[in-house]
Design a protein around this motif. Structure first.
Motif, PDB file in Angstrom:
ATOM      1  N   ASN A  60       0.827  -1.209   0.000  1.00 13.58           N
ATOM      2  CA  ASN A  60       0.000   0.000   0.000  1.00 13.58           C
ATOM      3  C   ASN A  60       0.860   1.259   0.000  1.00 13.58           C
ATOM      4  OD1 ASN A  60      -2.401  -1.432  -0.107  1.00 13.58           O
ATOM      5  ND2 ASN A  60      -2.594  -1.527   2.115  1.00 13.58           N
ATOM      6  N   ARG A  64       2.072   1.657  -3.557  1.00 12.85           N
ATOM      7  CA  ARG A  64       0.980   2.119  -4.413  1.00 12.85           C
ATOM      8  C   ARG A  64       0.739   3.613  -4.201  1.00 12.85           C
ATOM      9  NH1 ARG A  64      -4.702  -0.444  -3.568  1.00 12.85           N
ATOM     10  NH2 ARG A  64      -3.684  -2.279  -4.396  1.00 12.85           N
ATOM     11  N   ALA A  65       0.690   4.047  -2.963  1.00  9.44           N
ATOM     12  CA  ALA A  65       0.470   5.460  -2.651  1.00  9.44           C
ATOM     13  C   ALA A  65       1.602   6.321  -3.205  1.00  9.44           C
ATOM     14  CB  ALA A  65       0.337   5.654  -1.147  1.00  9.44           C
ATOM     15  N   ARG A  83       3.513   5.618  -5.791  1.00  8.57           N
ATOM     16  CA  ARG A  83       3.365   5.665  -7.256  1.00  8.57           C
ATOM     17  C   ARG A  83       2.292   6.651  -7.672  1.00  8.57           C
ATOM     18  NH1 ARG A  83       3.367  -0.145  -7.764  1.00  8.57           N
ATOM     19  NH2 ARG A  83       1.142   0.092  -8.064  1.00  8.57           N
ATOM     20  N   GLN A  84       1.171   6.632  -6.977  1.00 10.95           N
ATOM     21  CA  GLN A  84       0.075   7.539  -7.318  1.00 10.95           C
ATOM     22  C   GLN A  84       0.479   8.991  -7.090  1.00 10.95           C
ATOM     23  OE1 GLN A  84      -3.173   5.992  -4.998  1.00 10.95           O
ATOM     24  NE2 GLN A  84      -3.680   4.435  -6.526  1.00 10.95           N
ATOM     25  N   THR A  85       1.220   9.250  -6.030  1.00 15.48           N
ATOM     26  CA  THR A  85       1.682  10.603  -5.747  1.00 15.48           C
ATOM     27  C   THR A  85       2.656  11.070  -6.812  1.00 15.48           C
ATOM     28  OG1 THR A  85       1.407  10.268  -3.382  1.00 15.48           O
ATOM     29  CG2 THR A  85       2.859  12.065  -4.045  1.00 15.48           C
ATOM     30  N   SER A  86       3.553  10.191  -7.234  1.00 16.77           N
ATOM     31  CA  SER A  86       4.536  10.584  -8.248  1.00 16.77           C
ATOM     32  C   SER A  86       3.881  10.805  -9.599  1.00 16.77           C
ATOM     33  CB  SER A  86       5.648   9.553  -8.358  1.00 16.77           C
ATOM     34  OG  SER A  86       5.167   8.353  -8.908  1.00 16.77           O
ATOM     35  N   ARG A  87       2.793  10.111  -9.889  1.00 18.12           N
ATOM     36  CA  ARG A  87       2.067  10.321 -11.156  1.00 18.12           C
ATOM     37  C   ARG A  87       1.363  11.661 -11.164  1.00 18.12           C
ATOM     38  NH1 ARG A  87      -0.697   4.430 -11.535  1.00 18.12           N
ATOM     39  NH2 ARG A  87       1.195   3.270 -12.028  1.00 18.12           N
ATOM     40  N   ARG A  88       0.887  12.098  -9.999  1.00 14.15           N
ATOM     41  CA  ARG A  88       0.135  13.352  -9.902  1.00 14.15           C
ATOM     42  C   ARG A  88       1.049  14.572  -9.883  1.00 14.15           C
ATOM     43  NH1 ARG A  88      -3.129  11.648  -4.890  1.00 14.15           N
ATOM     44  NH2 ARG A  88      -3.982   9.757  -5.708  1.00 14.15           N
TER      45      ARG A  88
END
Length: 117
Positions: A103, A106-107, A109-114
């Motif tokens: 988790n 995943r968090a 990765r999502q932060t780096s995409r945003r």
């Protein structure tokens, strides 16, 4: 001259495993023993790595599972003194560590995409 004096329980565990092998020991026995003999922790990895990998692969895919299994057991080794040795099976603890790490990844990765580049 012996520099290391074993506790009586460690001698008993070694004597016990000499005849019956690692399978007679609970995970709690092995984790407790690993404080004195860190190499014995590899038994925990041997017992549970496949199941932890399957769990992670179902949720996050095989490539992520490969990396996360290694991280899970590194974390487990570092945190082994926090394991509740009244619990004979380490699987729930390992699943929890694995899921928490996954988790976090995943968090991240999502932060780096945003974030803007």
């Amino acid at each position: 001259m012996t520099l290391f004096c074993e506790r009586p329980t460690m001698r008993l565990l070694r004597r016990r495993t000499k005849n019956v092998g690692d399978s007679a020991l609970t995970d709690a026995d092995i984790i407790a023993w690993s404080e004195e003999d860190p190499e014995i922790f590899s038994t925990i990895i041997d017992r549970h790595a496949r199941r932890i990998h399957r769990h992670l692969a179902r949720r996050f895919g095989v490539p992520a599972a490969d990396e996360l299994v290694a991280e899970t057991f590194v974390a487990a080794f570092r945190l082994r003194n926090q394991f509740d040795i009244t619990q004979s099976d380490a699987r729930p603890w390992l699943y929890g560590l694995a899921t928490d790490l996954a988790n976090q990844h995943r968090a991240a990765r999502q932060t780096s995409r945003r974030s803007p580049r």
